[in-house]
Design an enzyme around this catalytic site. Structure first.
Site, PDB file in Angstrom:
ATOM      1  N   THR A 223       0.578  -1.128  -0.035  1.00 10.52           N
ATOM      2  CA  THR A 223      -0.194  -0.047   0.083  1.00 10.52           C
ATOM      3  C   THR A 223       0.759   1.203  -0.191  1.00 10.52           C
ATOM      4  O   THR A 223       2.344   1.064   0.554  1.00 10.52           O
ATOM      5  CB  THR A 223      -0.941   0.183   1.091  1.00 10.52           C
ATOM      6  N   GLY A 225      -0.821   4.924   0.432  1.00 10.56           N
ATOM      7  CA  GLY A 225      -1.270   5.681   1.038  1.00 10.56           C
ATOM      8  C   GLY A 225      -2.038   6.197  -0.151  1.00 10.56           C
ATOM      9  O   GLY A 225      -3.078   5.279  -0.490  1.00 10.56           O
ATOM     10  N   GLY A 228      -2.933   4.529  -3.597  1.00 10.54           N
ATOM     11  CA  GLY A 228      -2.809   3.573  -3.643  1.00 10.54           C
ATOM     12  C   GLY A 228      -2.358   2.613  -3.456  1.00 10.54           C
ATOM     13  O   GLY A 228      -1.454   2.271  -2.251  1.00 10.54           O
ATOM     14  N   ASP A 257      -5.076  -1.387   8.182  1.00 15.19           N
ATOM     15  CA  ASP A 257      -6.339  -3.464   7.928  1.00 15.19           C
ATOM     16  C   ASP A 257      -7.696  -2.785   7.253  1.00 15.19           C
ATOM     17  O   ASP A 257      -7.995  -4.346   7.023  1.00 15.19           O
ATOM     18  CB  ASP A 257      -7.064  -2.754  10.071  1.00 15.19           C
TER      19      ASP A 257
END
Length: 326
Positions: A223, A225, A228, A257
């Site tokens: 990931t 942020g 994407g 999460d």
């Protein structure tokens, strides 16, 4: 697909600092930092990576089994998870300690300074994933998330020994674990989750290059942020999925999460990596716009509308079909 999530279960104490951390640090004094931040807001929420992921999956209609260790103060929290649809029957209750605590302060730039009290989480190593596998009629995939490091290693070893696919997600524990331990978690994983910074730390600590890590896992999910997510394997890029815009961002805690919850829900419904990540990114934005990691109740229609606005009507139809079958 029967998914177990082995990870921390904690209480989150979240505070907001109405300034910027970077303005408070003096470069010439970084070797002896002593700072106190006057915060404007304090809230207490239920959290922990394992519980957050299971809660997100439950909101999407995907069953999961939470595996973790808690203190005697867990009764109310456990009841709330059960009501939300999370199976807590294999959560271990320790009578002599508190449930783990996460204390985090967020500044105006969404930077965070946090600490984590282990508490009952230290006894996660006493859980027997092999026994749970047998008692529940079989686990197909276990996500091994941030938890007691010895417990994480034990869960990983037992899963591999019993043919259970592993999603390695060491996240916050990368800072504490040694290279040999991280290699043990990563090597042979069906999925490997991390953010961009953790990916760099993982390479540094393991001594493995990005390519060498890809050779040792099935699929790597990184990931980035607001930029994407990138999903790849040893053969190359499988998908690049942009983030869903979050104009109402209020709290970055739990976004990762939520992404994992959505992505695993999509994969459990046999979606490809791109479609699964679209569900993950949409759920992540839902959480980013909520203070607390389990304080949202998903509105299915609004969720699908948001996914459609970001990825198109075909993507929304695919997600709708997957969630119906979840």
């Amino acid at each position: 697909m029967r998914i177990a999530v082995a990870g921390s279960i904690a209480t989150d104490i979240l505070m907001t600092f109405p300034g910027r951390f970077k303005d408070q640090f003096l470069e010439e004094q970084m070797h002896k930092v002593s700072l106190s931040f006057l915060v404007d807001e304090l809230v207490v929420h239920r959290g922990g990576v394992g519980a957050n992921i299971c809660y997100g999956m439950a909101q999407l209609g995907q069953p999961s089994l939470l595996v973790g260790s808690v203190g005697a103060d867990f009764a109310e929290y456990g009841a709330a998870l059960t009501e939300a649809g999370v199976d807590v029957s294999h959560v271990r209750v320790c009578e002599n300690v508190h449930t783990a605590r996460f204390t985090c302060t967020t500044d105006l730039d969404a930077n965070q300074i946090a600490s984590f009290y282990t508490g009952a989480m230290a006894e996660a190593r006493e859980l027997d994933l092999a026994a749970i596998h047998a008692e529940t009629g079989g686990i197909d995939l276990v996500l091994v998330g941030a938890d007691d490091p010895e417990g994480m290693l034990k869960h990983t070893d037992l899963a591999k020994a019993h043919g259970i696919a592993v999603a390695a997600d060491p996240s916050q524990q990368l800072a504490r674990m040694e290279g040999a331990e991280i290699r043990r978690l990563v090597d042979g994983a069906t999925y490997l989750f991390s953010n961009e910074y953790e990916a760099g730390l993982m390479a540094q600590k393991t001594g493995w290059s990005h390519g060498e890590i890809l050779e040792r896992v099935g699929v790597r999910v990184t990931t980035h942020g607001g930029d994407g997510v990138v999903i790849e394997n040893a053969g190359g890029i499988l998908a690049k999925v942009p983030a869903v815009p979050a104009p109402g961002l209020v709290d970055p805690t739990g976004g990762g999460d939520a992404f994992r919850a959505g992505y695993l829900t999509g994969r459990a419904a046999d979606l490809d990596h791109e479609a699964a990540a679209q569900i993950g990114c949409t759920l992540a934005t839902t959480v980013l716009e909520t203070v607390g990691t389990q304080e949202y109740t998903l509105d299915r229609a609004a969720f699908l509308d948001r996914l459609e606005s970001a990825y198109g009507s075909a993507a929304a139809a695919t997600a709708d079909g997957a969630l119906k079958s979840a």
